[in-house]
Design a protein around this motif. Structure first.
Motif, short mmCIF file in Angstrom:
data_model
loop_
_atom_site.label_atom_id
_atom_site.label_comp_id
_atom_site.label_asym_id
_atom_site.label_seq_id
_atom_site.Cartn_x
_atom_site.Cartn_y
_atom_site.Cartn_z
N LEU A 176 0.86 -1.18 0.00
CA LEU A 176 0.00 0.00 0.00
C LEU A 176 0.89 1.23 0.00
N THR A 177 0.80 2.03 -1.03
CA THR A 177 1.54 3.30 -1.09
C THR A 177 0.54 4.40 -1.43
N PHE A 178 0.32 5.30 -0.47
CA PHE A 178 -0.70 6.32 -0.67
C PHE A 178 -0.37 7.57 0.13
N SER A 179 -1.03 8.66 -0.23
CA SER A 179 -0.87 9.93 0.47
C SER A 179 -2.25 10.52 0.77
N ILE A 180 -2.32 11.20 1.90
CA ILE A 180 -3.56 11.86 2.33
C ILE A 180 -3.31 13.37 2.35
N ILE A 181 -4.20 14.11 1.76
CA ILE A 181 -4.12 15.58 1.76
C ILE A 181 -5.00 16.12 2.89
N LEU A 182 -4.40 16.96 3.72
CA LEU A 182 -5.11 17.55 4.84
C LEU A 182 -5.01 19.07 4.79
N SER A 183 -6.12 19.73 5.02
CA SER A 183 -6.15 21.18 5.18
C SER A 183 -6.48 21.46 6.64
N LEU A 184 -5.44 21.62 7.45
CA LEU A 184 -5.63 21.61 8.90
C LEU A 184 -5.90 22.97 9.51
N LYS A 185 -5.16 23.97 9.03
CA LYS A 185 -5.28 25.33 9.57
C LYS A 185 -5.04 25.35 11.09
N ILE A 186 -3.99 24.67 11.52
CA ILE A 186 -3.62 24.66 12.94
C ILE A 186 -2.23 25.24 13.09
N ASN A 187 -1.88 25.59 14.31
CA ASN A 187 -0.58 26.18 14.59
C ASN A 187 0.54 25.22 14.19
N SER A 188 1.60 25.78 13.60
CA SER A 188 2.71 24.96 13.12
C SER A 188 3.45 24.24 14.25
N LYS A 189 3.25 24.67 15.50
CA LYS A 189 3.91 24.01 16.62
C LYS A 189 3.41 22.57 16.79
N PHE A 190 2.29 22.26 16.16
CA PHE A 190 1.73 20.91 16.27
C PHE A 190 2.17 19.99 15.12
N SER A 191 3.06 20.47 14.25
CA SER A 191 3.36 19.72 13.02
C SER A 191 3.92 18.32 13.30
N ASN A 192 4.74 18.17 14.35
CA ASN A 192 5.31 16.85 14.64
C ASN A 192 4.25 15.82 15.01
N TRP A 193 3.11 16.29 15.49
CA TRP A 193 2.06 15.37 15.89
C TRP A 193 1.42 14.66 14.71
N ILE A 194 1.55 15.21 13.52
CA ILE A 194 0.89 14.60 12.36
C ILE A 194 1.47 13.22 12.08
N SER A 195 2.81 13.09 12.18
CA SER A 195 3.44 11.78 12.01
C SER A 195 3.02 10.83 13.11
N ILE A 196 2.95 11.35 14.34
CA ILE A 196 2.55 10.52 15.48
C ILE A 196 1.13 9.99 15.29
N ILE A 197 0.22 10.87 14.90
CA ILE A 197 -1.17 10.48 14.66
C ILE A 197 -1.25 9.45 13.53
N SER A 198 -0.49 9.69 12.46
CA SER A 198 -0.52 8.78 11.31
C SER A 198 -0.07 7.38 11.73
N SER A 199 1.05 7.31 12.45
CA SER A 199 1.56 6.01 12.90
C SER A 199 0.56 5.31 13.82
N LEU A 200 -0.03 6.08 14.72
CA LEU A 200 -0.99 5.50 15.66
C LEU A 200 -2.23 4.99 14.93
N ALA A 201 -2.69 5.72 13.92
CA ALA A 201 -3.84 5.27 13.14
C ALA A 201 -3.55 3.93 12.45
N ILE A 202 -2.36 3.80 11.92
CA ILE A 202 -1.96 2.55 11.27
C ILE A 202 -1.94 1.42 12.29
N GLN A 203 -1.35 1.69 13.45
CA GLN A 203 -1.26 0.66 14.50
C GLN A 203 -2.66 0.20 14.93
N LYS A 204 -3.56 1.15 15.14
CA LYS A 204 -4.92 0.80 15.56
C LYS A 204 -5.64 0.02 14.45
#
Length: 255
Positions: A71-99
């Motif tokens: 599976l090779t895919f990309s998701i486009i997100l329009s978040l409009k959130i503070n850039s200080k949260f950018s590292n969390w996107i990878s964390i959320i992505s990994s956690l979603a895969i694990q779940k």
């Protein structure tokens, strides 16, 4: 070949995957995602290909994938959130895969910052890219690669001892459409509540982490560090304990 109608039939999402751009062959789903953003596309659009032949990994490395088996895919997100949260996107992505994979009775673990592991072998990874304006994340592209139906001989000899797939692990074939749909279902549940659910995400990620409170080797810029991985910071960064003192690292990866 992947059937997008079967993916969408298994979706429980409000916006993720409602638009799917499918290609039989593509250089990079992340690169194609940015092209679509430039011409205009829906939030939650998914770009997927049967054969990604110039995929990018973290740190400028290549991401190799087996045609029609991964599976090779990309998701486009329009978040409009503070850039200080950018590292969390990878964390959320990994956690979603694990779940998602847990729902298929596959126990996977997470390795900071973006690796999906079965035991000591790599099952997949995440590459997040963002565009920031005035300290706001305007768009994020989440690139995901998961080894699904590969046999060991499908991998390049250089990674045969370090890579695995869902099929190698369970000895059964997987329907890629259902796996993709469940990842999107889990992802939207997490991202919909972000950033108010950071504490819950942090706790769940640390529960799935395969190196929490263990001594690890960490590559930070040009420095190689040994320390005990203690937790994630409020910014989604690694906290290591070195010589009895805890320090937050704003970039880097475990090697």
């Amino acid at each position: 070949m992947l059937f997008t109608n079967l993916v969408q039939a298994n979706l429980k999402t409000r916006f993720l995957g409602k638009q799917i751009e499918y290609y039989t062959r593509l250089e990079s789903t992340n690169s194609e995602a940015w092209e679509l953003i430039n011409v205009g596309c829906d939030d939650g659009t998914v770009i997927i290909t049967d054969h990604q032949f110039l995929g990018r990994g973290r740190g400028g490395r290549d991401w190799a994938s087996s045609p029609n088996k991964s599976l090779t895919f990309s998701i486009i997100l329009s978040l409009k959130i503070n850039s200080k949260f950018s590292n969390w996107i990878s964390i959320i992505s990994s956690l979603a895969i694990q779940k998602a994979l847990n729902s298929f009775s596959t126990e996977v673990e997470l390795k900071y910052p973006n690796d999906i592991m079965i035991g000591q072998k790599k099952l997949g990874g995440v590459l997040c890219e963002t565009k920031v304006s005035k300290e706001k994340i305007n768009h994020a592209v989440v690139g995901i690669g998961i080894n699904v139906n590969e046999q060991n001989e499908d991998f390049d000899p250089s990674i045969q001892n370090t890579a695995t797939s869902l099929q190698i692990n369970s000895k059964k074939l997987y329907q890629k459409e259902r796996v993709l749909a469940e990842i999107l279902n889990q992802f939207e549940t997490l991202i919909d509540q972000f950033p108010t659910n950071i504490n819950s995400i942090k706790s769940s990620w640390e529960d799935a982490c395969n190196h929490l409170n263990k001594i690890i080797t960490f590559h930070n810029n040009n420095e190689i560090i040994k320390g005990t991985f203690k937790s994630l910071s409020n910014s989604g960064n690694a906290i290591l304990e070195i010589n009895g003192k805890e320090k937050e690292y704003f970039s880097g990866e475990i090697i």
